[in-house]
Scaffold this active site. Sequence first.
Site, PDB file in Angstrom:
ATOM      1  N   ARG A 174       0.867  -1.247  -0.065  1.00  0.00           N
ATOM      2  CA  ARG A 174       0.061  -0.111  -0.088  1.00  0.00           C
ATOM      3  C   ARG A 174       0.814   1.359  -0.112  1.00  0.00           C
ATOM      4  NH1 ARG A 174      -5.040  -0.241   2.261  1.00  0.00           N
ATOM      5  NH2 ARG A 174      -4.788   1.743   3.644  1.00  0.00           N
ATOM      6  N   ARG A 178       9.704   6.190  -2.645  1.00  0.00           N
ATOM      7  CA  ARG A 178      10.029   7.437  -3.874  1.00  0.00           C
ATOM      8  C   ARG A 178      11.642   7.759  -3.797  1.00  0.00           C
ATOM      9  NH1 ARG A 178       5.305  10.032  -2.321  1.00  0.00           N
ATOM     10  NH2 ARG A 178       3.433   9.251  -3.352  1.00  0.00           N
ATOM     11  N   ARG A 257      -8.149  -7.063  13.637  1.00  0.00           N
ATOM     12  CA  ARG A 257      -7.542  -6.243  14.766  1.00  0.00           C
ATOM     13  C   ARG A 257      -8.529  -5.185  15.169  1.00  0.00           C
ATOM     14  NH1 ARG A 257      -4.091  -7.714  17.370  1.00  0.00           N
ATOM     15  NH2 ARG A 257      -3.235  -5.632  17.749  1.00  0.00           N
ATOM     16  N   ARG A 288      -0.115   5.627  16.283  1.00  0.00           N
ATOM     17  CA  ARG A 288       0.090   7.213  15.840  1.00  0.00           C
ATOM     18  C   ARG A 288      -0.784   8.279  16.417  1.00  0.00           C
ATOM     19  NH1 ARG A 288      -2.760   5.045  10.048  1.00  0.00           N
ATOM     20  NH2 ARG A 288      -4.413   3.948  10.901  1.00  0.00           N
ATOM     21  N   GLU A 322      -4.092   6.609  18.752  1.00  0.00           N
ATOM     22  CA  GLU A 322      -4.594   5.335  18.263  1.00  0.00           C
ATOM     23  C   GLU A 322      -3.941   4.243  18.747  1.00  0.00           C
ATOM     24  OE1 GLU A 322      -5.669   5.358  13.938  1.00  0.00           O
ATOM     25  OE2 GLU A 322      -5.138   3.323  13.777  1.00  0.00           O
ATOM     26  N   TYR A 370      -9.476  -5.860   3.221  1.00  0.00           N
ATOM     27  CA  TYR A 370      -8.710  -4.536   3.643  1.00  0.00           C
ATOM     28  C   TYR A 370      -8.978  -3.283   2.483  1.00  0.00           C
ATOM     29  CZ  TYR A 370      -4.944  -1.879   5.877  1.00  0.00           C
ATOM     30  OH  TYR A 370      -3.953  -0.806   6.319  1.00  0.00           O
ATOM     31  N   ASP A 372     -10.124   0.198   1.236  1.00  0.00           N
ATOM     32  CA  ASP A 372     -10.150   1.605   1.225  1.00  0.00           C
ATOM     33  C   ASP A 372     -11.628   2.057   0.767  1.00  0.00           C
ATOM     34  OD1 ASP A 372      -7.983   2.013   2.393  1.00  0.00           O
ATOM     35  OD2 ASP A 372      -6.596   2.486   0.698  1.00  0.00           O
TER      36      ASP A 372
HETATM   37  P1  FAD Z   1     -18.402  -0.042   7.641  1.00  0.00           P
HETATM   38  O1  FAD Z   1     -17.910   1.427   7.449  1.00  0.00           O
HETATM   39  O2  FAD Z   1     -17.612  -0.837   8.576  1.00  0.00           O
HETATM   40  O3  FAD Z   1     -19.634  -0.178   7.966  1.00  0.00           O
HETATM   41  C1  FAD Z   1     -20.477  -1.294   8.245  1.00  0.00           C
HETATM   42  C2  FAD Z   1     -21.583  -0.902   8.933  1.00  0.00           C
HETATM   43  O4  FAD Z   1     -22.394  -2.215   9.306  1.00  0.00           O
HETATM   44  C3  FAD Z   1     -21.280  -0.443  10.387  1.00  0.00           C
HETATM   45  O5  FAD Z   1     -21.941   1.015  10.541  1.00  0.00           O
HETATM   46  C4  FAD Z   1     -21.751  -1.297  11.512  1.00  0.00           C
HETATM   47  O6  FAD Z   1     -22.229  -0.478  12.409  1.00  0.00           O
HETATM   48  C5  FAD Z   1     -22.856  -2.044  10.685  1.00  0.00           C
HETATM   49  N1  FAD Z   1     -23.250  -3.415  11.210  1.00  0.00           N
HETATM   50  C6  FAD Z   1     -22.448  -4.302  11.219  1.00  0.00           C
HETATM   51  N2  FAD Z   1     -22.995  -5.380  11.756  1.00  0.00           N
HETATM   52  C7  FAD Z   1     -24.434  -4.934  11.944  1.00  0.00           C
HETATM   53  C8  FAD Z   1     -25.517  -5.585  12.510  1.00  0.00           C
HETATM   54  N3  FAD Z   1     -25.468  -6.947  12.930  1.00  0.00           N
HETATM   55  N4  FAD Z   1     -26.772  -4.886  12.379  1.00  0.00           N
HETATM   56  C9  FAD Z   1     -26.604  -3.614  11.864  1.00  0.00           C
HETATM   57  N5  FAD Z   1     -25.541  -2.727  11.501  1.00  0.00           N
HETATM   58  C10 FAD Z   1     -24.446  -3.579  11.539  1.00  0.00           C
HETATM   59  N6  FAD Z   1     -10.140   4.254   3.805  1.00  0.00           N
HETATM   60  C11 FAD Z   1      -9.763   5.253   3.111  1.00  0.00           C
HETATM   61  O7  FAD Z   1      -9.987   5.254   1.679  1.00  0.00           O
HETATM   62  N7  FAD Z   1      -8.844   6.372   3.570  1.00  0.00           N
HETATM   63  C12 FAD Z   1      -8.385   6.084   4.743  1.00  0.00           C
HETATM   64  O8  FAD Z   1      -7.913   7.013   5.208  1.00  0.00           O
HETATM   65  C13 FAD Z   1      -9.053   5.071   5.630  1.00  0.00           C
HETATM   66  N8  FAD Z   1      -8.654   5.191   6.950  1.00  0.00           N
HETATM   67  C14 FAD Z   1      -8.936   3.977   7.484  1.00  0.00           C
HETATM   68  C15 FAD Z   1      -8.636   4.079   8.938  1.00  0.00           C
HETATM   69  C16 FAD Z   1      -9.262   3.012   9.827  1.00  0.00           C
HETATM   70  C17 FAD Z   1      -8.724   3.115  11.462  1.00  0.00           C
HETATM   71  C18 FAD Z   1     -10.164   1.978   9.284  1.00  0.00           C
HETATM   72  C19 FAD Z   1     -10.704   0.881  10.225  1.00  0.00           C
HETATM   73  C20 FAD Z   1     -10.368   2.057   7.854  1.00  0.00           C
HETATM   74  C21 FAD Z   1     -10.067   3.184   7.135  1.00  0.00           C
HETATM   75  N9  FAD Z   1     -10.328   3.222   5.777  1.00  0.00           N
HETATM   76  C22 FAD Z   1      -9.807   4.173   5.093  1.00  0.00           C
HETATM   77  C23 FAD Z   1     -11.399   2.098   5.250  1.00  0.00           C
HETATM   78  C24 FAD Z   1     -12.682   2.698   5.238  1.00  0.00           C
HETATM   79  O9  FAD Z   1     -12.937   2.663   6.746  1.00  0.00           O
HETATM   80  C25 FAD Z   1     -13.534   1.512   4.607  1.00  0.00           C
HETATM   81  O10 FAD Z   1     -13.202   1.142   3.291  1.00  0.00           O
HETATM   82  C26 FAD Z   1     -15.142   1.700   4.840  1.00  0.00           C
HETATM   83  O11 FAD Z   1     -15.396   2.136   5.863  1.00  0.00           O
HETATM   84  C27 FAD Z   1     -15.758   0.236   4.507  1.00  0.00           C
HETATM   85  O12 FAD Z   1     -17.207   0.685   4.222  1.00  0.00           O
HETATM   86  P2  FAD Z   1     -18.107  -0.542   4.794  1.00  0.00           P
HETATM   87  O13 FAD Z   1     -19.645   0.023   4.322  1.00  0.00           O
HETATM   88  O14 FAD Z   1     -17.640  -1.870   3.842  1.00  0.00           O
HETATM   89  O15 FAD Z   1     -17.902  -0.682   6.196  1.00  0.00           O
HETATM   90  N1  UDP Z   2       3.318   0.485   8.186  1.00  0.00           N
HETATM   91  C1  UDP Z   2       4.504   0.641   8.967  1.00  0.00           C
HETATM   92  N2  UDP Z   2       5.031   1.990   9.320  1.00  0.00           N
HETATM   93  C2  UDP Z   2       4.212   3.021   9.210  1.00  0.00           C
HETATM   94  C3  UDP Z   2       3.269   3.145   8.394  1.00  0.00           C
HETATM   95  C4  UDP Z   2       2.964   1.809   7.998  1.00  0.00           C
HETATM   96  O1  UDP Z   2       5.160  -0.171   9.062  1.00  0.00           O
HETATM   97  O2  UDP Z   2       4.865   4.123   9.632  1.00  0.00           O
HETATM   98  C5  UDP Z   2       2.941  -0.575   7.643  1.00  0.00           C
HETATM   99  C6  UDP Z   2       1.919  -1.186   8.638  1.00  0.00           C
HETATM  100  O3  UDP Z   2       2.006  -2.716   8.531  1.00  0.00           O
HETATM  101  C7  UDP Z   2       0.706  -0.609   8.164  1.00  0.00           C
HETATM  102  C8  UDP Z   2       0.815  -0.843   7.072  1.00  0.00           C
HETATM  103  O4  UDP Z   2       2.291  -0.536   6.274  1.00  0.00           O
HETATM  104  O5  UDP Z   2      -0.343  -1.818   8.754  1.00  0.00           O
HETATM  105  C9  UDP Z   2      -0.206   0.023   6.095  1.00  0.00           C
HETATM  106  O6  UDP Z   2      -0.086   1.133   6.241  1.00  0.00           O
HETATM  107  P1  UDP Z   2      -1.385   2.440   6.169  1.00  0.00           P
HETATM  108  O7  UDP Z   2      -0.790   3.744   6.767  1.00  0.00           O
HETATM  109  O8  UDP Z   2      -1.595   2.308   4.735  1.00  0.00           O
HETATM  110  O9  UDP Z   2      -2.362   1.850   7.212  1.00  0.00           O
HETATM  111  P2  UDP Z   2      -3.910   2.182   7.510  1.00  0.00           P
HETATM  112  O10 UDP Z   2      -4.038   3.551   7.301  1.00  0.00           O
HETATM  113  O11 UDP Z   2      -4.596   1.570   6.698  1.00  0.00           O
HETATM  114  O12 UDP Z   2      -3.952   1.735   9.155  1.00  0.00           O
END
Ligand code: FAD
Ligand code: UDP
Length: 394
Positions: A174, A178, A257, A288, A322, A370, A372
């Site tokens: 991911r 560079r 996780r 972070r 976090e 996983y 985005d």
């Molecule tokens: P979710 O957003 O998880 O939605 C699923 C929903 O289903 C939830 O609201 C949950 O409450 C509901 N649900 C589950 N079970 C039930 C049930 N039994 N009854 C009723 N409701 C239920 N993507 C990016 O592009 N950029 C980022 O910077 C980025 N950062 C992230 C950082 C973190 C910490 C995490 C965890 C993810 C990140 N993502 C990021 C990914 C992004 O969150 C996901 O791509 C997106 O939220 C997925 O959407 P979804 O609808 O699949 O799932």
């Molecule tokens: N990662 C790392 N060091 C960093 C940033 C990322 O080792 O400073 C690794 C780590 O395994 C992480 C993965 O690269 O889970 C993807 O990083 P990203 O920032 O894309 O993760 P997210 O924002 O989805 O948590």
Amino acid sequence: MKPDLLIVGAGLYGLTMAERFANECGKNILIIDKRDHIGGNCYSEFDPETGIECHKYGAHLFHTSNEKVWQYVNRFTTFTKYIHKVYATHNHEVYPLPVNLGTINQFFHSAYTPDEAKIKIAEQAASASEHPKNLIEQGISLIGRPLFDAFIKDYTAKQWQTPAEELSPDIIKRLPVRYNYDNRYFNDTYEGLPTNGYEAWFKNMLESCGDRVEVKLNTDYFSDPEIQTLREQGIFTIYTGPIDQFFDYVFGELNWRSLNFEKEVIDVSDFQGCPVMNYADLEPKYTRIHEFKHFHSERTFDPQYANTAYAENSGKTVIVREYSKTWHRGEEPYYPVNTKEDRKRLEQYNQLAAKNHHIVFGGRLGAYQYYDMDKVIAAALDKFTELKSSITFS
Ligand code: FAD
Ligand code: UDP
């Protein structure tokens, strides 16, 4: 009125499906979420004390190179010009990420040109496998052993708490590497944050559907009596919760996780000088710190924010530490760990899912991917295209 379609989960997958089925097929949709808000993990709220928009489930930065997705999301929100940049603290020193010429020269106390740096990293990656099978092999082949040990090894240990030999090489792919001084975190064509916040974006999606979409919050698919009735009637369902939970963990739990977020309002105008600081060493325990005011620096000059809590509290900031943790039943699943054993188990669940013809499993939790945000929207748009001509509604 009985809905034509039940959508479980008001995250981006569920919202995209709801919008498409309502606006393109004229269907009536009931969308439920067990949380008290729409938007799933992308949800954000404005901190009442400081007016700063905080992403409740960790920082969410929108970025995509998918033209279709970019056109689609721009129907519901505009985006700021925000470009994501991350720094990492290692051994009491701050470095730019992802690994770029600045990181390399600072780390080796050198002044390499791009070509010299490529030679240096190639030497250090010489022992790496040509076909990396796991995260360690992939990491070393990309940046060599010393940089891997400094920036990846311990961060990954904190984040995944899983032997890196068992983690997929895709996790590390991911991150770009560079050989210039460009430290944009992402490589995508389009990037930005929704101008008026994530919730405004998602509300616009729902409003575009008029009264064809009903949303019920605080409603769990597994325990709500009204939903139980719809289930018994065999309503066509798009389910975006965890796939293993749907089948009552019959093949065992998939590994996830989970995360803890520790929020603090601090009386300084700028805590760390950047939106996200990663902590590359085993100490501190958090991975972070997010400082949310840096995501929307344009708001400082936006007249809409004058005389609001945002302007009045400019001497304060909100930070979130976090922490990653092992997931246990009943907690929020965030990241699929996706070991070999998980992939086998997922295959068993997918085979069972394929027998449930009136249920579609999708999204990060339903597909155990996983994804985005852009990938989840793309997956929903593709699935909608496939379904619209093939399903019959009861
Ligand atoms: P979710 O957003 O998880 O939605 C699923 C929903 O289903 C939830 O609201 C949950 O409450 C509901 N649900 C589950 N079970 C039930 C049930 N039994 N009854 C009723 N409701 C239920 N993507 C990016 O592009 N950029 C980022 O910077 C980025 N950062 C992230 C950082 C973190 C910490 C995490 C965890 C993810 C990140 N993502 C990021 C990914 C992004 O969150 C996901 O791509 C997106 O939220 C997925 O959407 P979804 O609808 O699949 O799932
Ligand atoms: N990662 C790392 N060091 C960093 C940033 C990322 O080792 O400073 C690794 C780590 O395994 C992480 C993965 O690269 O889970 C993807 O990083 P990203 O920032 O894309 O993760 P997210 O924002 O989805 O948590």
